[in-house]
Design a protein around this motif. Structure first.
Motif, PDB file in Angstrom:
ATOM      1  N   GLU A 232       0.827  -1.206   0.000  1.00 13.78           N
ATOM      2  CA  GLU A 232       0.000   0.000   0.000  1.00 13.78           C
ATOM      3  C   GLU A 232       0.863   1.258   0.000  1.00 13.78           C
ATOM      4  N   ILE A 233       1.971   1.231   0.728  1.00 16.73           N
ATOM      5  CA  ILE A 233       2.893   2.368   0.710  1.00 16.73           C
ATOM      6  C   ILE A 233       3.439   2.562  -0.700  1.00 16.73           C
ATOM      7  N   ALA A 234       3.785   1.447  -1.359  1.00 20.58           N
ATOM      8  CA  ALA A 234       4.301   1.521  -2.719  1.00 20.58           C
ATOM      9  C   ALA A 234       3.273   2.113  -3.663  1.00 20.58           C
ATOM     10  N   ALA A 235       2.037   1.623  -3.596  1.00 15.92           N
ATOM     11  CA  ALA A 235       0.994   2.093  -4.505  1.00 15.92           C
ATOM     12  C   ALA A 235       0.674   3.564  -4.290  1.00 15.92           C
ATOM     13  N   ARG A 236       0.760   4.002  -3.059  1.00 18.06           N
ATOM     14  CA  ARG A 236       0.407   5.388  -2.739  1.00 18.06           C
ATOM     15  C   ARG A 236       1.540   6.364  -3.042  1.00 18.06           C
ATOM     16  N   SER A 237       2.797   5.943  -2.805  1.00 20.76           N
ATOM     17  CA  SER A 237       3.877   6.930  -2.796  1.00 20.76           C
ATOM     18  C   SER A 237       5.111   6.595  -3.608  1.00 20.76           C
ATOM     19  N   ALA A 238       5.398   5.323  -3.864  1.00 23.55           N
ATOM     20  CA  ALA A 238       6.701   4.958  -4.432  1.00 23.55           C
ATOM     21  C   ALA A 238       6.815   5.326  -5.909  1.00 23.55           C
ATOM     22  N   ASP A 239       8.040   5.641  -6.306  1.00 22.99           N
ATOM     23  CA  ASP A 239       8.387   5.847  -7.714  1.00 22.99           C
ATOM     24  C   ASP A 239       9.019   4.589  -8.299  1.00 22.99           C
ATOM     25  N   VAL A 240       9.668   3.804  -7.427  1.00 17.35           N
ATOM     26  CA  VAL A 240      10.334   2.566  -7.825  1.00 17.35           C
ATOM     27  C   VAL A 240      10.065   1.516  -6.749  1.00 17.35           C
ATOM     28  N   VAL A 241       9.818   0.291  -7.177  1.00 17.09           N
ATOM     29  CA  VAL A 241       9.725  -0.835  -6.244  1.00 17.09           C
ATOM     30  C   VAL A 241      10.843  -1.813  -6.572  1.00 17.09           C
ATOM     31  N   TYR A 242      11.620  -2.142  -5.547  1.00 17.91           N
ATOM     32  CA  TYR A 242      12.675  -3.139  -5.671  1.00 17.91           C
ATOM     33  C   TYR A 242      12.080  -4.447  -5.170  1.00 17.91           C
ATOM     34  N   SER A 243      11.689  -5.309  -6.093  1.00 17.71           N
ATOM     35  CA  SER A 243      10.988  -6.543  -5.735  1.00 17.71           C
ATOM     36  C   SER A 243      11.933  -7.739  -5.805  1.00 17.71           C
ATOM     37  N   ALA A 244      11.448  -8.881  -5.325  1.00 13.76           N
ATOM     38  CA  ALA A 244      12.325 -10.052  -5.266  1.00 13.76           C
ATOM     39  C   ALA A 244      11.624 -11.341  -5.670  1.00 13.76           C
ATOM     40  N   PRO A 245      10.813 -11.358  -6.740  1.00 14.11           N
ATOM     41  CA  PRO A 245      10.204 -12.623  -7.178  1.00 14.11           C
ATOM     42  C   PRO A 245      11.256 -13.547  -7.773  1.00 14.11           C
ATOM     43  N   ALA A 256       1.059  -6.947 -11.251  1.00 10.76           N
ATOM     44  CA  ALA A 256      -0.344  -6.593 -11.427  1.00 10.76           C
ATOM     45  C   ALA A 256      -0.966  -6.121 -10.114  1.00 10.76           C
ATOM     46  N   ASP A 257      -0.582  -6.736  -9.026  1.00  6.58           N
ATOM     47  CA  ASP A 257      -1.122  -6.379  -7.721  1.00  6.58           C
ATOM     48  C   ASP A 257      -0.757  -4.942  -7.360  1.00  6.58           C
ATOM     49  N   VAL A 258       0.532  -4.619  -7.419  1.00  6.36           N
ATOM     50  CA  VAL A 258       0.986  -3.288  -7.028  1.00  6.36           C
ATOM     51  C   VAL A 258       0.388  -2.225  -7.951  1.00  6.36           C
ATOM     52  N   LYS A 259       0.496  -2.431  -9.243  1.00  2.00           N
ATOM     53  CA  LYS A 259      -0.001  -1.419 -10.181  1.00  2.00           C
ATOM     54  C   LYS A 259      -1.520  -1.303 -10.113  1.00  2.00           C
ATOM     55  N   GLY A 260      -2.182  -2.406  -9.780  1.00  2.00           N
ATOM     56  CA  GLY A 260      -3.633  -2.369  -9.665  1.00  2.00           C
ATOM     57  C   GLY A 260      -4.129  -1.583  -8.469  1.00  2.00           C
ATOM     58  N   ARG A 261      -3.277  -1.351  -7.492  1.00  2.00           N
ATOM     59  CA  ARG A 261      -3.659  -0.587  -6.298  1.00  2.00           C
ATOM     60  C   ARG A 261      -3.529   0.924  -6.506  1.00  2.00           C
ATOM     61  N   MET A 262      -2.889   1.349  -7.564  1.00  2.00           N
ATOM     62  CA  MET A 262      -2.510   2.758  -7.703  1.00  2.00           C
ATOM     63  C   MET A 262      -3.678   3.680  -8.027  1.00  2.00           C
ATOM     64  N   ALA A 263      -4.680   3.164  -8.723  1.00  2.00           N
ATOM     65  CA  ALA A 263      -5.792   4.013  -9.152  1.00  2.00           C
ATOM     66  C   ALA A 263      -6.510   4.662  -7.972  1.00  2.00           C
ATOM     67  N   LYS A 264      -6.635   3.937  -6.868  1.00  2.00           N
ATOM     68  CA  LYS A 264      -7.365   4.508  -5.724  1.00  2.00           C
ATOM     69  C   LYS A 264      -6.617   5.669  -5.084  1.00  2.00           C
ATOM     70  N   TYR A 265      -5.327   5.810  -5.434  1.00  2.00           N
ATOM     71  CA  TYR A 265      -4.558   6.956  -4.960  1.00  2.00           C
ATOM     72  C   TYR A 265      -4.389   8.013  -6.055  1.00  2.00           C
ATOM     73  N   GLY A 266      -5.148   7.853  -7.136  1.00  4.55           N
ATOM     74  CA  GLY A 266      -5.086   8.827  -8.213  1.00  4.55           C
ATOM     75  C   GLY A 266      -3.811   8.792  -9.017  1.00  4.55           C
ATOM     76  N   ARG A 267      -3.181   7.623  -9.103  1.00  2.00           N
ATOM     77  CA  ARG A 267      -1.901   7.502  -9.799  1.00  2.00           C
ATOM     78  C   ARG A 267      -2.037   6.601 -11.021  1.00  2.00           C
ATOM     79  N   HIS A 268      -1.264   6.917 -12.056  1.00  2.00           N
ATOM     80  CA  HIS A 268      -1.221   6.090 -13.259  1.00  2.00           C
ATOM     81  C   HIS A 268      -0.157   5.011 -13.084  1.00  2.00           C
ATOM     82  N   PRO A 269      -0.414   3.784 -13.533  1.00  3.52           N
ATOM     83  CA  PRO A 269       0.574   2.702 -13.353  1.00  3.52           C
ATOM     84  C   PRO A 269       1.950   2.997 -13.947  1.00  3.52           C
ATOM     85  N   ASP A 270       2.015   3.788 -15.010  1.00  3.96           N
ATOM     86  CA  ASP A 270       3.304   4.066 -15.639  1.00  3.96           C
ATOM     87  C   ASP A 270       4.200   4.972 -14.807  1.00  3.96           C
TER      88      ASP A 270
END
Length: 445
Positions: A232-245, A256-270
């Motif tokens: 949620e912090i990433a979707a709301r505020s982050a510019d970069v996510v360092y992930s580890a899949p 898909a999960d992270v980018k799908g959360r962004m709309a509710k914070y008024g952010r575009h996935p790109d």
């Protein structure tokens, strides 16, 4: 013909490399992690190659345990420089590459972080980034007046508020606040200065910050981790996510999960770049790459190997090392434990095979192959919706970086996947993530 998707590339440059036995490699200087010259050489090479950023992970306590006995004295993940001090020094010998450092929301105060990172953004001409983490180890707790680490939910709740306070402090001054009018004697437009007056559960911070708005508007925010609160912090505020899949399917779900959360914070996935970590063993042939991997793994003593599983699984010294991996219970790092256990089940790994896999890249995904193999993999992940780019975690530094620049980068450029010149002088320009508007300039608080 559709143009290939451009990728972002960061360089994780902690310790002497990400392999447990990096310091024992014939090319390695075991004392290099305490030398500015080591990091300066790496930074110059990465910038010449036009990589997006240098990334410094960090912990504020000695996390390596002497469990089983004999592990601690074999670990090179013990000596390291404080990251912001180091990146400040590197800012003076570089001009384009981003400078991202980790700092904990658990054992810092928002005003300190806002001030330090704003300073680095000014000193570097707009290249600073803050990697947001919540500390998790008891070793860190004992360095900051605590006998026990704060509870999991509490530290993420604190982190969420912490980030919002820092963002608010970075908005203390509108971009045109400085006037510098010598004739009138007006230094700044006081109507463009804003006091935060934050009062929350964890923090009471008045402000304003004593640093004018930074070249990037604010430093980049980077988030690492897969906990629900962190996402949620990433979707709301982050510019970069360092992930580890560790596999494409997991990466696609995470992406898909992270980018799908962004709309509710008024952010575009790109506006968010997801960049998984990857450790590369590169050879002109697959046999050569595999030989490099095997040679380093042979330098990992069993005591040290088992210590790599402790944070995820606890003490496994009582289990047969060539037996199956037990399910993690009460893991300190839950997201890493889930990922490691899933990999062990999927590939039917023994404890020895799992610790060897983790020791090869400190838990990141390990990729072994030719330049074409590696470029194929990166292209598949980016075009398949699993990543926007990658954080390179070389097994040995600077050797692993040199091999990537010499062998893999030409392959990526030949495919039109990576640039030959920087887009601009700031990290935001090069990553292609927009500068945020000052909340007061756009009429909101």
């Amino acid at each position: 013909m559709t143009q290939p998707k451009q990728i972002s590339l960061g360089l994780s440059m902690r310790y002497l490399g990400y392999h447990a036995a990096a310091w024992r490699h014939p090319s390695a200087d075991p004392d290099a992690a305490s030398k500015l010259s080591h990091y300066a050489r790496i930074a110059r090479t990465a910038e010449k190659a036009k990589l997006d950023m240098l990334f410094l992970a960090d912990g504020i306590g000695l996390r390596t345990r002497d469990e089983p006995a004999g592990a601690l004295c074999r670990s090179h993940q013990t000596f390291e420089l404080e990251p912001l001090t180091l990146l400040s020094a590197l800012s003076s010998i570089t001009s384009h590459i981003g400078l991202v450092a980790t700092a904990s929301t658990t054992y810092n105060e928002p005003y300190h972080i806002a001030r330090k990172w704003a300073s680095l953004d000014h000193l570097s001409g707009g290249r600073a980034g803050w990697n947001i983490v919540t500390s998790w180890s008891e070793a860190e707790a004992r360095n900051f007046n605590r006998d026990k680490h704060m509870e999991y939910d509490e530290r993420y709740e604190r982190a969420g508020e912490f980030v919002e306070v820092v963002k608010g402090l970075w908005d203390s001054w509108e971009a045109d606040a400085p006037v510098f009018n010598k004739e009138s004697g007006i230094f700044f437009d006081q109507s463009k200065m804003h006091t935060l007056n934050h009062e929350g559960k964890h923090f009471k911070v008045r402000g304003p910050l004593t640093i004018q708005r930074t070249p990037q508007g604010r430093p980049l925010l980077v988030q690492a981790g897969a906990a629900e609160q962190g996402l949620e912090i990433a979707a709301r505020s982050a510019d970069v996510v360092y992930s580890a899949p560790l596999d494409l399917a997991s990466a696609q779900r995470y992406y898909a999960d992270v980018k799908g959360r962004m709309a509710k914070y008024g952010r575009h996935p790109d506006t968010l770049k997801i960049m998984p970590g990857v450790t590369l063993f590169i050879g002109r042939t697959r046999e050569e790459a595999r030989e490099k991997y095997n040679q380093l793994n042979a330098l990992v003593e069993p005591e040290l190997g088992l210590s790599y599983l402790f944070g995820q699984f606890g003490d496994l010294s009582g289990y047969p090392v060539d037996g199956p991996v037990p399910e993690p219970v009460g893991a300190a790092v839950k997201s890493m434990a889930r990922s490691s256990f899933a990999m062990a089940q999927r590939e039917n790994l023994t404890i020895r095979q799992l610790y060897t896999r983790i020791a090869a890249g400190f838990g990141t995904r390990v990729l072994i192959g030719t330049p074409a193999d590696i470029a194929d993999d990166m292209q598949e992940w980016v075009e398949g919706g699993g990543a926007d780019g990658f954080n390179l975690c070389p097994p040995v530094l600077p050797l692993g970086l040199d091999e990537f620049v010499e062998m893999v980068l030409p392959e990526l450029r030949a495919r039109g996947m990576f640039r030959t010149e920087y887009a601009g002088p700031t990290l935001r320009e090069n990553l292609g993530v927009p500068a945020p508007a000052n909340r007061y300039s756009r009429g909101t608080v």
